[in-house]
Design an enzyme around this catalytic site. Sequence first.
Site, short mmCIF file in Angstrom:
data_model
loop_
_atom_site.label_atom_id
_atom_site.label_comp_id
_atom_site.label_asym_id
_atom_site.label_seq_id
_atom_site.Cartn_x
_atom_site.Cartn_y
_atom_site.Cartn_z
NE ARG A 51 -3.04 -0.51 2.86
CZ ARG A 51 -3.50 -0.64 4.10
NH1 ARG A 51 -4.05 0.38 4.71
NH2 ARG A 51 -3.41 -1.79 4.73
CE LYS A 148 -0.28 -22.40 9.51
NZ LYS A 148 0.58 -21.69 10.45
CG ASP A 177 1.96 -27.20 5.41
OD1 ASP A 177 3.11 -27.12 5.89
OD2 ASP A 177 0.99 -27.63 6.05
CG HIS A 178 6.79 -23.30 6.47
ND1 HIS A 178 5.78 -23.07 7.35
CD2 HIS A 178 7.88 -23.56 7.23
CE1 HIS A 178 6.24 -23.17 8.58
NE2 HIS A 178 7.52 -23.47 8.54
CE LYS A 182 9.87 -26.87 8.66
NZ LYS A 182 10.80 -25.91 9.25
CD GLU A 216 7.13 -23.53 17.14
OE1 GLU A 216 7.70 -22.75 16.38
OE2 GLU A 216 5.91 -23.50 17.38
CG ASP A 235 0.00 -21.72 14.45
OD1 ASP A 235 -0.05 -21.00 13.44
OD2 ASP A 235 1.04 -21.88 15.13
CG HIS A 240 2.96 -26.77 9.80
ND1 HIS A 240 2.81 -26.33 8.51
CD2 HIS A 240 3.14 -25.65 10.54
CE1 HIS A 240 2.91 -25.01 8.47
NE2 HIS A 240 3.10 -24.58 9.70
C1 BG6 Z 1 4.08 -21.56 11.45
C2 BG6 Z 1 3.25 -21.34 12.69
O1 BG6 Z 1 3.27 -21.99 10.40
O2 BG6 Z 1 5.07 -22.54 11.72
C3 BG6 Z 1 4.13 -20.90 13.85
O3 BG6 Z 1 2.26 -20.34 12.44
C4 BG6 Z 1 5.27 -21.89 14.05
O4 BG6 Z 1 3.38 -20.75 15.05
C5 BG6 Z 1 5.99 -22.16 12.74
O5 BG6 Z 1 6.17 -21.32 14.99
C6 BG6 Z 1 7.00 -23.28 12.91
O6 BG6 Z 1 7.76 -23.37 11.73
P1 BG6 Z 1 9.28 -23.89 11.74
O7 BG6 Z 1 9.66 -23.90 10.32
O8 BG6 Z 1 10.05 -22.94 12.59
O9 BG6 Z 1 9.23 -25.27 12.36
#
Ligand code: BG6
Length: 484
Positions: A51, A148, A177-178, A182, A216, A235, A240
């Site tokens: 923006r 997401k 979905d990252h 990996k 985490e 989340d 994931h």
């Molecule tokens: C994200 C979540 O999609 O993935 C976060 O929204 C989380 O809450 C993160 O911390 C974890 O990703 P990674 O790659 O650090 O394991």
Amino acid sequence: MVSRIIPVDPFDLTIFGGTGDLARRKILPGLYRRFWAEQMPEDARIIGAARSEMSRKDFQDMVREALLEFVAGAKRDTDRIEAFLDHIHYVAIDAKGEGGWPDLKAMQRDGVVRAFYFSVAPGLFGDLAERLHAHGITDDDSRIVVEKPFGRDLASARTLNATLAEHFDEHQIYRIDHYLGKETVQNLMAVRFGNILFEPLWNAQYVDHIQITVAETVGVGGRGQYYDKSGAMRDMIQNHLMQLLCLIAMEPPHQFDPDAVRDEKLKVIRALDPVDPSDIVRGQYGAAKGTKSYLEDVEDSGSATESFIAMKVHVSNWRWKGTPFYLRTGKRLRGRASEIAIIFKKTPHSIFGEQEEQRGNALVIRLQPNEGMNLRVTIKEPGPGGMRLVEVPLDMSFADALGPEAADIPDAYERLIMDVIRGNQTLFMRGDEVEAAWAWTDPIIDGWEARGDRPKTYEPGSSGPEESAMLLHREGRRWREIRE
Ligand code: BG6
């Protein structure tokens, strides 16, 4: 190890939300690393769109700053960063109005891949899709990338899918979905389908249970507002951990091809049983010296959102009937450790007579950190004293096995963005897959909301609430320790 960089076609990647947090932390550094690896074509362009009114130079300055902050090691090379900035452009755009769209249209080139990354709130997806189409900026080969959360329940995911489908075909939509980007997650497929060794044992007859842990150490930090509306179930589990479960549980696809893989994953999601409330443990981290409690972090003393969840899940099909999958994820835990453990059954009979209790074979795939694999096997303890058995690990760290280059694991976003340009959707979620995942998730969340369940408080730096340990203890099993 030989590095094989396959160049991609020339492209224009427009990043909506180009000045946002995700762009600065992940997307731009990821693109830069691909540039550094010489995978980016000479005439590729990255167009930031946001923006704010700013010049190309202002945006380049912002990108430089982000790269200096988020790129580490030898790649943080100022000359290369300056060369990368030549690829950076900017357009100020009003997602909900008409401002800037003709400028973006004027920037389009023929003969290159056009990709549009929606790194914005999902509420804007429809506006962007509609305007891209209305201004004739996209063609049948253009791609959109969406982040997401893809909905917060089945109804909202369906609406989102329907909105995008008004302007784009499914083959043009890349839902990220990252976790699928990996390296070690992709490696799950290589291990399963590239070896003859495991597949015959990969079923309820030989596998006692499976543990999937994504732990985490961080709390919800500055993301409290978003997180409190999601919780660990929305989340992490719905996307994931669900993806990890699918890759472990699915049948071998006939080839490594987008729809073949996604068809098999979808079958797994559809085979998931509803989860009994007694098989779910939810937790919220308490306070500790120097760190706030979850309730303080989200500034809501009445919040019933979970920052931890552990659950027992069953996949009702021929392969898995009777083998539980235990899923566990949470924040502020003892370590940052993600792993999948396949715990095999014990031998049916010990020919060695009375022995200390053996736990049987286990295959542990460490997703992060210290990526690698560990196979627990039983051998004879060396020396005299008869046949005394002992368990030892066959441990392999990818860095040790494959050399220093393998230790430099590309970030998930690098791989995924290049796949968008290549037009390969294998590592992206299909619309029906996301909807099926919500269809399984919704009744679980509705259930605890209707019952008014409150999460148990757990100590920061622990493995979650005690009840999580009980979930396995009561069945004579136990979680693997969370260890970095
Ligand atoms: C994200 C979540 O999609 O993935 C976060 O929204 C989380 O809450 C993160 O911390 C974890 O990703 P990674 O790659 O650090 O394991």
